[in-house]
Design a protein around this motif. Structure first.
Motif, PDB file in Angstrom:
ATOM      1  N   UNK A 165       0.797  -1.223   0.000  1.00 16.43           N
ATOM      2  CA  UNK A 165       0.000   0.000   0.000  1.00 16.43           C
ATOM      3  C   UNK A 165       0.833   1.279   0.000  1.00 16.43           C
ATOM      4  N   UNK A 166       1.919   1.403   0.781  1.00 20.33           N
ATOM      5  CA  UNK A 166       2.676   2.672   0.748  1.00 20.33           C
ATOM      6  C   UNK A 166       3.217   3.015  -0.643  1.00 20.33           C
ATOM      7  N   UNK A 167       3.711   2.023  -1.368  1.00 23.80           N
ATOM      8  CA  UNK A 167       4.221   2.279  -2.719  1.00 23.80           C
ATOM      9  C   UNK A 167       3.078   2.495  -3.688  1.00 23.80           C
ATOM     10  N   UNK A 168       1.993   1.744  -3.523  1.00 23.53           N
ATOM     11  CA  UNK A 168       0.859   1.872  -4.439  1.00 23.53           C
ATOM     12  C   UNK A 168       0.209   3.247  -4.338  1.00 23.53           C
ATOM     13  N   UNK A 169       0.173   3.831  -3.135  1.00 25.21           N
ATOM     14  CA  UNK A 169      -0.444   5.148  -2.978  1.00 25.21           C
ATOM     15  C   UNK A 169       0.347   6.229  -3.711  1.00 25.21           C
ATOM     16  N   UNK A 170       1.673   6.049  -3.820  1.00 21.16           N
ATOM     17  CA  UNK A 170       2.467   7.014  -4.586  1.00 21.16           C
ATOM     18  C   UNK A 170       2.115   6.984  -6.061  1.00 21.16           C
ATOM     19  N   UNK A 171       1.691   5.820  -6.534  1.00 23.97           N
ATOM     20  CA  UNK A 171       1.351   5.663  -7.954  1.00 23.97           C
ATOM     21  C   UNK A 171      -0.145   5.807  -8.202  1.00 23.97           C
ATOM     22  N   UNK A 172      -0.897   6.183  -7.165  1.00 27.02           N
ATOM     23  CA  UNK A 172      -2.331   6.378  -7.335  1.00 27.02           C
ATOM     24  C   UNK A 172      -3.149   5.124  -7.161  1.00 27.02           C
ATOM     25  N   UNK A 173      -2.633   4.116  -6.469  1.00 25.82           N
ATOM     26  CA  UNK A 173      -3.349   2.878  -6.242  1.00 25.82           C
ATOM     27  C   UNK A 173      -3.446   2.572  -4.767  1.00 25.82           C
ATOM     28  N   UNK A 174      -3.825   1.304  -4.492  1.00 23.01           N
ATOM     29  CA  UNK A 174      -3.994   0.927  -3.091  1.00 23.01           C
ATOM     30  C   UNK A 174      -3.586  -0.502  -2.798  1.00 23.01           C
ATOM     31  N   UNK A 175      -3.186  -1.282  -3.820  1.00 28.01           N
ATOM     32  CA  UNK A 175      -2.867  -2.690  -3.602  1.00 28.01           C
ATOM     33  C   UNK A 175      -1.655  -3.080  -4.444  1.00 28.01           C
ATOM     34  N   UNK A 176      -1.273  -4.352  -4.333  1.00 29.15           N
ATOM     35  CA  UNK A 176      -0.115  -4.849  -5.086  1.00 29.15           C
ATOM     36  C   UNK A 176      -0.368  -4.852  -6.583  1.00 29.15           C
ATOM     37  N   UNK A 177      -1.624  -4.895  -6.990  1.00 30.36           N
ATOM     38  CA  UNK A 177      -1.936  -4.901  -8.421  1.00 30.36           C
ATOM     39  C   UNK A 177      -1.648  -3.563  -9.075  1.00 30.36           C
ATOM     40  N   UNK A 178      -1.429  -2.506  -8.277  1.00 29.39           N
ATOM     41  CA  UNK A 178      -1.213  -1.162  -8.817  1.00 29.39           C
ATOM     42  C   UNK A 178       0.251  -0.775  -8.904  1.00 29.39           C
TER      43      UNK A 178
END
Length: 403
Positions: A165-178
């Motif tokens: 989640x911390x990395x996904x939020x930087x890219x505009x997502x919320x899970x590992x799929x993002x």
């Protein structure tokens, strides 16, 4: 005496036995002229039979096809695993970043080389065009600073959404799929393992193919000269090979690496100095056996030169043994490069290498995906070569070819 019939007349053929009536042949009833000799096209019947025997070995033939397919795919590694787009449309202009280095000023920046993974460049491209990315968005030397877990990071499919989640939020997502996936995890310097495996497989096979081809050519020439001329030539070559083959290759590479940085061509040149010895004895034995055959004596009597006799009449027989040993020589060449990389005397640091991956697995026992990946890739690659080599050996076996 027989009379030759003139055109338009009948031809009288003498009877084979006394008292028999002569046979009269009319011009249109004669024996048809012999057919013109057909040109040599395709494989000879013997080679076709060898090819059929090779295909009947399902394990060896299937291994050869799988290995060839993997090698061909690895030749296009830049289109499979890369941190640059394959094709890019920017402000109506078509660009090919995978083949051409474009400066960042083309996209409004100021650096000499464009980092297509940066947020600013991706936003600029999205607003003014589109990009076609490879399936794996990492090259063998791509440093990923946004990892869900500390490096070496496990494969992404082993992580939970909370970890991503911390990395996904930087890219505009919320899970590992993002987030971009590392299918086989990363090494201790945040580089993608799968990308390094693809590039490492290519460089290992290319090194082995070049080394096996050149060393085989030198070994065939040396063995042919020894076996054909014999005598003092053979004796002098044998003593030289005994001395030359006794030089420890590994120590020599260690000494040379102390003066110059080891590289692909440096290692290739050093290995070529010693690897050609493996085929000399096989080719020498074939030439010693065949140099006194009747067809060789007939060729000498006709005045053919020694080079022509060796190349045209003797070499095809010796090539059977050479082709039989070639897959195993390739296997040994790849193993040698992997061993040198594992010990740290192979390719320069940072190069994609299977041996270096094994060394990382040894140094990072808490990251089992590193050692297991390197071991499985090397084991599968060498097994495919061994199975294919056994099929080639059986295909050239005279007991099966002439059965």
């Amino acid at each position: 005496m027989n009379e030759v019939a003139r055109p338009g007349e009948s031809e009288v053929v003498p009877a084979p036995m006394p008292g028999a009536q002569p046979i009269v042949l009319r011009p249109d009833e004669g024996v048809s002229p012999p057919p013109a000799p057909a040109g040599r096209r395709g494989l000879s019947p013997l080679n076709r039979r060898r090819l059929d025997n090779f295909r009947r070995n399902r394990l060896g033939y299937g291994s050869f096809l799988i290995f060839a397919a993997l090698f061909i795919l690895s030749l296009f590694a830049e289109f499979i695993a890369n941190d640059r787009p394959i094709l890019l449309s920017y402000k109506g202009e078509w660009l090919v970043p995978v083949l051409v280095d474009y400066p960042e000023e083309k996209f409004g920046g100021f650096l000499a080389q464009t980092d297509y993974r940066s947020a600013e460049i991706r936003k600029e491209i999205a607003e003014n065009g589109w990009a076609l990315w490879p399936p794996i968005r990492f090259s063998y030397d791509t440093i990923n600073e946004d990892l869900p877990t500390p490096s070496p990071s496990p494969p992404t499919w082993m992580l939970s959404d909370a970890q991503c989640r911390p990395v996904a939020e930087k890219l505009g997502g919320s899970s590992c799929a993002d987030i971009p996936w590392h299918w086989l995890g990363t090494d201790n310097t945040t580089r993608d393992v799968l990308a390094r495996v693809i590039y490492g497989f290519r460089i290992s096979v290319l090194f082995g193919l070049i080394l096996a081809a050149i060393s085989s050519a030198i070994g065939v020439v040396a063995g042919a000269v020894q076996g054909y001329f014999g005598g003092w030539v053979d004796l002098a070559f044998q003593r030289f090979i005994e001395v030359w083959g006794g030089i420890p290759t590994l120590y020599l590479i260690i000494i040379i690496s102390a003066f110059i940085a080891p590289g692909f061509f440096v290692l290739l040149g050093i290995m070529l100095l010693f690897s050609w010895v493996s085929l000399v004895s096989v080719v020498r034995a074939e030439f010693l056996r065949a140099r006194n055959f009747e067809y060789v004596r007939a060729a000498r009597a006709l005045g053919l030169s020694n080079i022509r006799i060796m190349a045209v009449h003797l070499l095809p027989n010796a090539m059977v043994a050479t082709l039989t040993f070639l897959p195993f020589i390739l296997n040994g060449s790849i193993t040698t490069l992997t061993s040198l990389d594992f010990l740290g005397f192979g390719l320069p640091p940072g190069s994609p290498s299977l041996g270096e991956l094994l060394a990382q697995g040894k140094d990072n026992l808490t990251a089992p995906w590193l050692g297991l990946t390197g071991f499985l890739v090397i084991a599968v690659m060498l097994s495919l070569l061994v199975f294919a080599g056994e099929a080639v050996r059986d295909a050239f076996d005279p007991r099966k070819t002439f059965a």
